[in-house]
Write a protein that holds these residues in place. Structure first.
Motif, PDB file in Angstrom:
ATOM      1  N   PHE A  77      12.778  18.483  13.618  1.00  0.00           N
ATOM      2  CA  PHE A  77      11.830  17.524  13.045  1.00  0.00           C
ATOM      3  C   PHE A  77      12.096  17.341  11.552  1.00  0.00           C
ATOM      4  CE2 PHE A  77       7.910  16.826  10.638  1.00  0.00           C
ATOM      5  CZ  PHE A  77       7.427  15.664  11.225  1.00  0.00           C
ATOM      6  N   ILE A  78      12.275  18.446  10.845  1.00  0.00           N
ATOM      7  CA  ILE A  78      12.523  18.389   9.387  1.00  0.00           C
ATOM      8  C   ILE A  78      13.798  17.597   9.090  1.00  0.00           C
ATOM      9  CG2 ILE A  78      13.102  19.791   7.348  1.00  0.00           C
ATOM     10  CD1 ILE A  78      11.255  21.979   8.601  1.00  0.00           C
ATOM     11  N   ILE A  79      14.857  17.888   9.832  1.00  0.00           N
ATOM     12  CA  ILE A  79      16.131  17.169   9.636  1.00  0.00           C
ATOM     13  C   ILE A  79      15.932  15.672   9.893  1.00  0.00           C
ATOM     14  CG2 ILE A  79      18.440  16.818  10.626  1.00  0.00           C
ATOM     15  CD1 ILE A  79      18.457  19.915  11.125  1.00  0.00           C
ATOM     16  N   ILE A  82      13.923  13.968   7.020  1.00  0.00           N
ATOM     17  CA  ILE A  82      14.729  13.870   5.793  1.00  0.00           C
ATOM     18  C   ILE A  82      15.761  12.743   5.912  1.00  0.00           C
ATOM     19  CG2 ILE A  82      16.497  15.054   4.405  1.00  0.00           C
ATOM     20  CD1 ILE A  82      14.871  17.656   4.877  1.00  0.00           C
ATOM     21  N   ILE A  83      16.429  12.648   7.080  1.00  0.00           N
ATOM     22  CA  ILE A  83      17.404  11.565   7.294  1.00  0.00           C
ATOM     23  C   ILE A  83      16.700  10.209   7.238  1.00  0.00           C
ATOM     24  CG2 ILE A  83      18.988  10.498   8.962  1.00  0.00           C
ATOM     25  CD1 ILE A  83      19.624  13.345   9.970  1.00  0.00           C
ATOM     26  N   PHE A  84      15.525  10.124   7.888  1.00  0.00           N
ATOM     27  CA  PHE A  84      14.770   8.867   7.908  1.00  0.00           C
ATOM     28  C   PHE A  84      14.366   8.445   6.496  1.00  0.00           C
ATOM     29  CE2 PHE A  84      10.902   6.332   8.230  1.00  0.00           C
ATOM     30  CZ  PHE A  84      11.217   5.436   9.237  1.00  0.00           C
ATOM     31  N   LEU A  85      13.885   9.396   5.695  1.00  0.00           N
ATOM     32  CA  LEU A  85      13.470   9.077   4.319  1.00  0.00           C
ATOM     33  C   LEU A  85      14.664   8.680   3.457  1.00  0.00           C
ATOM     34  CD1 LEU A  85      10.756  11.805   3.552  1.00  0.00           C
ATOM     35  CD2 LEU A  85      10.428   9.412   4.201  1.00  0.00           C
ATOM     36  N   THR A  86      15.804   9.340   3.680  1.00  0.00           N
ATOM     37  CA  THR A  86      17.026   8.977   2.946  1.00  0.00           C
ATOM     38  C   THR A  86      17.409   7.527   3.249  1.00  0.00           C
ATOM     39  OG1 THR A  86      17.809  11.269   3.084  1.00  0.00           O
ATOM     40  CG2 THR A  86      19.452   9.578   2.565  1.00  0.00           C
ATOM     41  N   GLY A  87      17.374   7.171   4.537  1.00  0.00           N
ATOM     42  CA  GLY A  87      17.677   5.795   4.930  1.00  0.00           C
ATOM     43  C   GLY A  87      16.684   4.800   4.343  1.00  0.00           C
ATOM     44  N   ARG A 104      19.926   0.912   7.612  1.00  0.00           N
ATOM     45  CA  ARG A 104      19.034   0.895   8.772  1.00  0.00           C
ATOM     46  C   ARG A 104      19.568   1.799   9.881  1.00  0.00           C
ATOM     47  NH1 ARG A 104      13.988  -0.727   9.780  1.00  0.00           N
ATOM     48  NH2 ARG A 104      14.450  -2.109  11.527  1.00  0.00           N
ATOM     49  N   LEU A 105      20.893   1.900   9.978  1.00  0.00           N
ATOM     50  CA  LEU A 105      21.501   2.852  10.923  1.00  0.00           C
ATOM     51  C   LEU A 105      21.081   4.282  10.582  1.00  0.00           C
ATOM     52  CD1 LEU A 105      25.139   1.456  11.300  1.00  0.00           C
ATOM     53  CD2 LEU A 105      23.554   1.824  13.183  1.00  0.00           C
ATOM     54  N   ILE A 106      21.085   4.594   9.285  1.00  0.00           N
ATOM     55  CA  ILE A 106      20.672   5.934   8.831  1.00  0.00           C
ATOM     56  C   ILE A 106      19.194   6.156   9.161  1.00  0.00           C
ATOM     57  CG2 ILE A 106      20.359   7.428   6.805  1.00  0.00           C
ATOM     58  CD1 ILE A 106      22.793   5.951   5.558  1.00  0.00           C
ATOM     59  N   GLN A 107      18.367   5.133   8.910  1.00  0.00           N
ATOM     60  CA  GLN A 107      16.948   5.217   9.266  1.00  0.00           C
ATOM     61  C   GLN A 107      16.774   5.499  10.760  1.00  0.00           C
ATOM     62  OE1 GLN A 107      14.790   1.621   8.152  1.00  0.00           O
ATOM     63  NE2 GLN A 107      13.238   2.891   7.190  1.00  0.00           N
ATOM     64  N   GLY A 108      17.503   4.761  11.580  1.00  0.00           N
ATOM     65  CA  GLY A 108      17.426   4.938  13.032  1.00  0.00           C
ATOM     66  C   GLY A 108      17.888   6.312  13.469  1.00  0.00           C
ATOM     67  N   LEU A 109      18.887   6.850  12.759  1.00  0.00           N
ATOM     68  CA  LEU A 109      19.384   8.198  13.046  1.00  0.00           C
ATOM     69  C   LEU A 109      18.269   9.237  12.865  1.00  0.00           C
ATOM     70  CD1 LEU A 109      21.906   9.977  13.645  1.00  0.00           C
ATOM     71  CD2 LEU A 109      22.315  10.047  11.184  1.00  0.00           C
ATOM     72  N   GLY A 110      17.422   9.027  11.861  1.00  0.00           N
ATOM     73  CA  GLY A 110      16.279   9.919  11.657  1.00  0.00           C
ATOM     74  C   GLY A 110      15.150   9.631  12.631  1.00  0.00           C
ATOM     75  N   ALA A 111      14.898   8.344  12.898  1.00  0.00           N
ATOM     76  CA  ALA A 111      13.798   7.946  13.796  1.00  0.00           C
ATOM     77  C   ALA A 111      14.000   8.490  15.205  1.00  0.00           C
ATOM     78  CB  ALA A 111      13.675   6.429  13.831  1.00  0.00           C
ATOM     79  N   GLY A 112      15.273   8.666  15.601  1.00  0.00           N
ATOM     80  CA  GLY A 112      15.565   9.214  16.926  1.00  0.00           C
ATOM     81  C   GLY A 112      14.963  10.582  17.148  1.00  0.00           C
ATOM     82  N   ALA A 113      14.744  11.325  16.055  1.00  0.00           N
ATOM     83  CA  ALA A 113      14.151  12.670  16.165  1.00  0.00           C
ATOM     84  C   ALA A 113      12.640  12.626  16.117  1.00  0.00           C
ATOM     85  CB  ALA A 113      14.671  13.561  15.036  1.00  0.00           C
ATOM     86  N   ILE A 114      12.075  11.696  15.358  1.00  0.00           N
ATOM     87  CA  ILE A 114      10.637  11.784  15.033  1.00  0.00           C
ATOM     88  C   ILE A 114       9.743  11.614  16.254  1.00  0.00           C
ATOM     89  CG2 ILE A 114       8.760  10.753  13.691  1.00  0.00           C
ATOM     90  CD1 ILE A 114      10.924  10.104  11.527  1.00  0.00           C
ATOM     91  N   GLN A 115       9.875  10.515  16.974  1.00  0.00           N
ATOM     92  CA  GLN A 115       8.942  10.262  18.075  1.00  0.00           C
ATOM     93  C   GLN A 115       9.003  11.344  19.172  1.00  0.00           C
ATOM     94  OE1 GLN A 115       9.458   6.605  20.229  1.00  0.00           O
ATOM     95  NE2 GLN A 115       7.647   6.925  21.472  1.00  0.00           N
TER      96      GLN A 115
END
Length: 492
Positions: A77-79, A82-87, A104-115
């Motif tokens: 979750f933390i990773i 952090i990736i989502f916020l960086t994006g 937006r790809l970087i944002q999506g890379l983080g969003a994949g973990a959050i939900q």
């Protein structure tokens, strides 16, 4: 598997904020896109601002779910955050459309973990009786975000700057991180873990090719073009190799035995179908209300927002119903609402007006809330802690893929039917000229006879789309007749 130190109310607030942050990003960008294009240019890449986020979210959701089962929910979750916020930070600084798509790809890379991880942590923290109610509240976040997102985006674009639709995530993400880092505690086995690198890579490549086909084919590529066929071929070969590989190793990324569980199979197929319905309505209902009924964008927005009102109400209600009447009856009620709502859309015509469309949309929202919450809680009830992350992620992955299929399939159907109508009429009106119908000012400039033909064509094509939605709603309802009776586990 939580320990006594976990402060559940504080962690739940952190999780809700994190879920809202990821959910609102899907809707808030749409309002700001005209301003972003005006500022950065690159209109031809418009759709990829949305698709890049969806693509990365889709291909990583399952991988994060498995990693959460191996290493615990907290670090993954933390990773992800952090990736989502960086994006998000980088998106606000984008100087051209190409860079925005990469960020937006970087944002999506983080969003994949959050939900999936948020939903899994809730599954860990609460007993199944508590979980039914809390997952309902969590599902409400999606409904609320879809209403608030466009409004918030409009306000930020008008009074501040479009960059803030991305930067507003920073305080939400930081609060989410603080809540989970300091107040969520879990026990994880310390033995050495084995990661299925090959399986994860094959899945990533295959699903990337599939999403790219859905995004590009029928618009930028012909369905039988070299590009479409090549990416489709890579997807098929990649999935065959992936499934063969997963059946052979001891620690697969996606345990195939999950697909032998009747409850999980039916829930996942129904989730896929409901993903098609939800994107079909979101994409084409506003077009019907504006283009066929001749109403304003605000009225079109109202007819769709009722879906977002029905969803959180019924999602919360589902938590109580599951405990009273059981998983099967609640899922069946959701399936019936989807059937009824899509049947009402099948009967939709211009004379029925936007209020009829809004009521139909509300009923579909009720079906989504009842079914989606029931599926998640039932799946989490059916598996152990070590499978909960991947089982939860698999269900969410099916909705994402359903959404992608819905957009491509129903969009293609719409264009084919419009072409067919204009050919029959012997007119030279281009399908693209339908855009004019959606512009109140431009509608006035079209000759009456041409305008009538265009409206008739759009009505004909959208009725076919609504017929498709009704068939999918009916199939979902029939499928849920076979949803198994489930007893709630005492020891959870």
């Amino acid at each position: 598997m939580e320990t006594k130190q976990t402060k559940r109310p504080l962690v739940l607030v952190a999780l809700v904020l994190s879920m809202f942050m990821a959910a609102v990003e899907g809707t808030i960008v749409a309002t700001a896109m005209p301003n972003i294009v005006a500022d950065l240019g690159g209109f031809s890449l418009y759709s990829w601002v949305f698709s890049s986020f969806l693509l990365m979210q889709a291909v990583t959701t399952m991988i994060y779910g498995k990693l959460a089962d191996l290493f615990g929910r907290k670090p993954i979750f933390i990773i992800g955050v952090i990736i989502f916020l960086t994006g998000s930070i980088l998106c606000g600084f984008a100087t051209n459309m190409g860079l925005l798509i990469i960020f937006r790809l970087i944002q999506g890379l983080g969003a994949g973990a959050i939900q999936p991880i948020v939903t899994t942590i809730v599954g860990d923290m609460y007993t199944v009786k508590e979980r039914a109610k809390v997952q309902g509240y969590l599902a409400s976040v999606w409904g609320v975000s879809s209403v608030i997102g466009p409004l918030l985006g409009g306000v930020m674009v008008q009074y501040i700057n479009w960059a803030w639709i991305f930067w507003m995530n920073i305080p939400l993400g930081i609060l989410g991180l603080i809540g989970v880092i300091f107040y969520f505690h879990e026990s994880v086995d310390t033995e050495k873990k084995t990661i299925d690198y090959l399986g994860s890579s094959l899945f990533f490549i295959a699903i990337s090719c599939l999403i790219i086909v859905f995004v590009q084919a029928g618009t930028n590529w012909a369905w039988l073009s070299v590009e479409t066929l090549t990416f489709s071929f890579i997807f098929i070969i990649g999935m065959i190799y992936f499934l063969w590989h997963e059946s052979k190793i001891s620690t697969p990324m996606m345990p195939l035995y999950l697909w032998r569980n009747k409850l999980i199979v039916i829930a996942n197929i129904a989730t896929f179908l409901s993903g098609v319905i939800i994107l079909g309505l979101s994409s084409f209902l506003p077009t019907y209300v504006q283009g066929v009924m001749g109403e304003s964008a605000i009225v079109a927005g109202f007819t769709l927002s009722t879906l977002s009102i029905g969803w959180p109400i019924s999602a919360t209600l589902a938590g109580h119903l599951v405990l009273r009447i059981g998983f099967r009856a609640t899922a069946f009620a959701g399936g019936f609402a989807l059937f009824l709502g899509t049947f009402l859309f099948f009967l939709l015509d211009a004379d029925k007006g936007p209020i009829y469309a809004g009521i139909s949309s509300f009923i579909v929202g009720i079906g989504m809330g009842l079914s989606s919450t029931t599926f998640i809680v039932a799946i989490q009830n059916a598996v152990s802690w070590h499978e909960r992350g991947v089982a939860t992620s698999l269900n969410m992955f099916m909705r994402i893929i359903g959404s992608a299929v819905g957009t491509a399939f129903l969009g293609g159907l719409l264009n084919i039917q419009l072409d067919h109508f204009y050919e029959q009429k012997g007119t030279d009106i281009a399908v693209q000229s339908t855009d004019v119908l959606l512009d109140e000012g431009m509608r006035q400039t079209i000759p009456t006879e041409v305008l009538a033909t265009m409206k008739d064509g759009l009505t004909y094509a959208l009725h076919t789309v609504n017929t498709g939605l009704f068939l999918i709603g009916t199939l979902t309802f029939i499928l849920l007749w076979f949803f198994p009776k489930v007893t709630i586990k005492k020891q959870d």
